[in-house]
Design a protein around this motif. Structure first.
Motif, PDB file in Angstrom:
ATOM      1  N   SER A  67       0.830  -1.206   0.000  1.00 36.39           N
ATOM      2  CA  SER A  67       0.000   0.000   0.000  1.00 36.39           C
ATOM      3  C   SER A  67       0.865   1.257   0.000  1.00 36.39           C
ATOM      4  CB  SER A  67      -0.922  -0.019   1.220  1.00 36.39           C
ATOM      5  OG  SER A  67      -1.665   1.172   1.320  1.00 36.39           O
ATOM      6  N   MET A  68       1.948   1.239   0.773  1.00 32.55           N
ATOM      7  CA  MET A  68       2.855   2.394   0.819  1.00 32.55           C
ATOM      8  C   MET A  68       3.496   2.642  -0.541  1.00 32.55           C
ATOM      9  SD  MET A  68       4.671   1.737   4.540  1.00 32.55           S
ATOM     10  CE  MET A  68       5.779   3.144   4.431  1.00 32.55           C
ATOM     11  N   VAL A  69       3.876   1.564  -1.221  1.00 34.88           N
ATOM     12  CA  VAL A  69       4.490   1.701  -2.546  1.00 34.88           C
ATOM     13  C   VAL A  69       3.499   2.307  -3.535  1.00 34.88           C
ATOM     14  CG1 VAL A  69       5.429   0.427  -4.521  1.00 34.88           C
ATOM     15  CG2 VAL A  69       6.144  -0.166  -2.183  1.00 34.88           C
ATOM     16  N   VAL A  70       2.270   1.772  -3.538  1.00 37.43           N
ATOM     17  CA  VAL A  70       1.244   2.271  -4.458  1.00 37.43           C
ATOM     18  C   VAL A  70       0.935   3.740  -4.166  1.00 37.43           C
ATOM     19  CG1 VAL A  70      -1.174   2.046  -5.166  1.00 37.43           C
ATOM     20  CG2 VAL A  70       0.224   0.003  -4.853  1.00 37.43           C
ATOM     21  N   CYS A  71       0.763   4.079  -2.881  1.00 33.00           N
ATOM     22  CA  CYS A  71       0.439   5.463  -2.515  1.00 33.00           C
ATOM     23  C   CYS A  71       1.600   6.407  -2.812  1.00 33.00           C
ATOM     24  CB  CYS A  71       0.063   5.541  -1.035  1.00 33.00           C
ATOM     25  SG  CYS A  71      -1.545   4.838  -0.664  1.00 33.00           S
ATOM     26  N   THR A  72       2.830   5.934  -2.642  1.00 36.03           N
ATOM     27  CA  THR A  72       3.996   6.753  -2.973  1.00 36.03           C
ATOM     28  C   THR A  72       4.010   7.094  -4.459  1.00 36.03           C
ATOM     29  OG1 THR A  72       5.310   5.810  -1.175  1.00 36.03           O
ATOM     30  CG2 THR A  72       6.515   6.823  -3.004  1.00 36.03           C
ATOM     31  N   VAL A  73       3.800   6.087  -5.294  1.00 40.21           N
ATOM     32  CA  VAL A  73       3.762   6.311  -6.743  1.00 40.21           C
ATOM     33  C   VAL A  73       2.611   7.259  -7.099  1.00 40.21           C
ATOM     34  CG1 VAL A  73       3.381   5.210  -8.993  1.00 40.21           C
ATOM     35  CG2 VAL A  73       4.842   4.107  -7.285  1.00 40.21           C
ATOM     36  N   LEU A  74       1.457   7.048  -6.460  1.00 36.07           N
ATOM     37  CA  LEU A  74       0.301   7.901  -6.724  1.00 36.07           C
ATOM     38  C   LEU A  74       0.571   9.342  -6.319  1.00 36.07           C
ATOM     39  CD1 LEU A  74      -2.682   8.205  -7.558  1.00 36.07           C
ATOM     40  CD2 LEU A  74      -3.317   7.539  -5.228  1.00 36.07           C
ATOM     41  N   GLY A  75       1.151   9.544  -5.128  1.00 32.84           N
ATOM     42  CA  GLY A  75       1.436  10.890  -4.651  1.00 32.84           C
ATOM     43  C   GLY A  75       2.420  11.627  -5.541  1.00 32.84           C
ATOM     44  N   VAL A  76       3.485  10.933  -5.959  1.00 33.92           N
ATOM     45  CA  VAL A  76       4.489  11.547  -6.832  1.00 33.92           C
ATOM     46  C   VAL A  76       3.875  11.872  -8.200  1.00 33.92           C
ATOM     47  CG1 VAL A  76       6.653  11.139  -8.059  1.00 33.92           C
ATOM     48  CG2 VAL A  76       6.432  10.480  -5.659  1.00 33.92           C
ATOM     49  N   THR A  77       3.012  10.972  -8.698  1.00 34.88           N
ATOM     50  CA  THR A  77       2.355  11.205  -9.994  1.00 34.88           C
ATOM     51  C   THR A  77       1.433  12.419  -9.933  1.00 34.88           C
ATOM     52  OG1 THR A  77       2.414   8.826 -10.463  1.00 34.88           O
ATOM     53  CG2 THR A  77       0.897  10.162 -11.776  1.00 34.88           C
ATOM     54  N   ILE A  78       0.665  12.529  -8.853  1.00 35.25           N
ATOM     55  CA  ILE A  78      -0.221  13.681  -8.684  1.00 35.25           C
ATOM     56  C   ILE A  78       0.588  14.972  -8.644  1.00 35.25           C
ATOM     57  CG2 ILE A  78      -1.760  14.845  -7.040  1.00 35.25           C
ATOM     58  CD1 ILE A  78      -2.865  12.084  -6.313  1.00 35.25           C
TER      59      ILE A  78
END
Length: 294
Positions: A67-78
Motif C-alpha cells: 500500500s505504501m508503494v502504491v500510494c507513494t507512486v500515486l502521490g508523486v504522480t499527482i
C-alpha cells in the motif's frame, strides 16, 4: 476508569490524525501548497490493504508495504501532473486543482470498487488487548499499535530532517526555494520526495484508521483528511512536532466531546477550539511567526 478509556481512545484517534497531518505539514512547509487530495490517498491505500490482506490473505506487514508503494507512486504522480505545472500559479488555482483531484480519486474508487461499504479486517487481528488495573481497563491492540507507530514515525521524520542530506535539502527549499536552487539543490526532486513521504504515511494511517473503524468506502478519507488538516493548523502547519501535538489534542477533544457533551456536536466543538486557538495564537500552538519583506 471510563475517563481513561475515553482518553486513550482519543489519543489513538489523534495518532491517526497526527500521521495524516504530518503529510499535510511537510507538503505545506516545503512546497507551500495544500494537498487536499491527501485524504483520498489514504482511502486508496486502505483499499490496497483491504484487497491484499483481507481478500488475498497477504501478510499484513507486506500488505501495508505494498500500500505504501502504491500510494507513494500515486502521490508523486499527482505532484508531477497536477501540481508542478502550477507551482508559480496563484494559490487559488492550486487549491481548486487539489479539490478537483480529491473528487477525481473518489470517483475512480467508486467506479473501481463500487460505493458500497466494505468490512475492513484489522491488520493487528489476533493480538490480545492489554489489561490494566486488574482488567478494569482494556486497551485494544489497534490502539497500542497506532500510538506506537505515530511516535516512532514522528521521531524518524525529525531525525531524517535533521541528519539526512535529503532532509537538509527539504529545509533549504522550505526556507528559500530560489536560493536553494542556486546552491545546487534539486528542487523538483526534493518536492517529489516530500510528496512521496507524505503519501507513504497516508497508507499507514489508512490501514490503522480502518483497523480501528472497520468500514471502508470511497469517501472514507474525506473527513479524516479535513480533520488532519485542522490538526496541522492547530499545532502549527509546517512543524512536525506541531502536527503530532495538534493531532493528539484534536483526537482527545473529539473523543471526550462525544463521551461527555454530544456526539452530534463533537465536530463543531473541535472546530470551535481551533478558532479560539487561532484567535489567541494565529500561527498555531508550535508555529513560528514569519516576517515577510515587502
Amino acid at each position: 476508569m471510563q475517563f481513561f478509556s475515553y482518553l486513550i481512545s482519543g489519543i489513538s484517534l489523534g495518532s491517526v490524525y497526527a500521521l495524516i497531518a504530518l503529510g499535510y505539514t511537510m507538503v505545506y512547509g516545503i512546497a507551500k501548497m495544500l494537498n487536499f487530495a491527501h485524504g483520498d490517498i489514504i482511502m486508496i491505500g486502505s483499499y490496497i490493504v483491504f484487497f491484499a490482506f483481507g481478500s488475498a490473505g497477504l501478510n499484513p506487514i507486506l500488505a501495508i508495504v505494498l500500500s505504501m508503494v502504491v500510494c507513494t507512486v500515486l502521490g508523486v504522480t499527482i505532484e508531477r501532473i497536477a501540481y508542478r505545472p502550477l507551482r508559480d500559479a496563484p494559490s487559488l488555482a492550486v487549491l481548486i486543482t487539489a479539490i478537483g483531484m480529491s473528487y477525481l480519486l473518489q470517483q475512480v474508487a467508486q467506479l473501481s470498487w463500487t460505493s458500497s461499504p466494505k468490512s475492513f479486517t484489522s491488520v493487528v487481528k489476533g493480538f490480545a488487548p492489554i489489561s490494566l488495573f486488574d482488567g478494569q481497563l482494556r486497551i485494544p491492540a489497534e490502539t497500542v499499535v497506532t500510538i506506537a507507530a505515530c511516535v516512532v514515525i514522528m521521531i524518524a521524520l525529525m531525525l531524517f530532517i535533521k541528519y539526512a542530506p535529503a532532509g537538509h535539502a527539504m529545509l533549504a527549499v522550505s526556507e528559500d526555494r530560489g536560493a536553494a536552487q542556486l546552491m545546487g539543490v534539486n528542487v523538483n526532486a526534493t518536492i517529489s520526495l516530500t510528496f512521496a513521504i507524505g503519501s507513504a504515511l497516508a497508507a499507514v494511517a489508512g490501514a490503522l484508521l480502518c483497523s480501528a473503524y472497520p468500514t471502508l468506502q470511497p469517501t472514507t478519507g474525506a473527513m479524516p483528511g479535513i480533520k488532519a488538516f485542522v490538526a496541522a493548523v492547530f499545532g502549527g502547519i509546517g512543524s512536525i512536532p506541531g502536527a503530532f501535538l495538534g493531532g493528539i489534542l484534536l483526537g482527545v477533544i473529539e473523543n471526550l466531546s462525544k463521551a461527555y457533551i454530544s456526539t452530534q456536536l463533537s465536530d463543531a466543538i473541535v472546530f470551535l477550539v481551533l478558532v479560539v486557538v487561532l484567535i489567541v495564537k494565529p500561527t498555531g500552538l508550535l508555529g513560528k511567526k514569519v516576517n515577510v519583506k515587502v
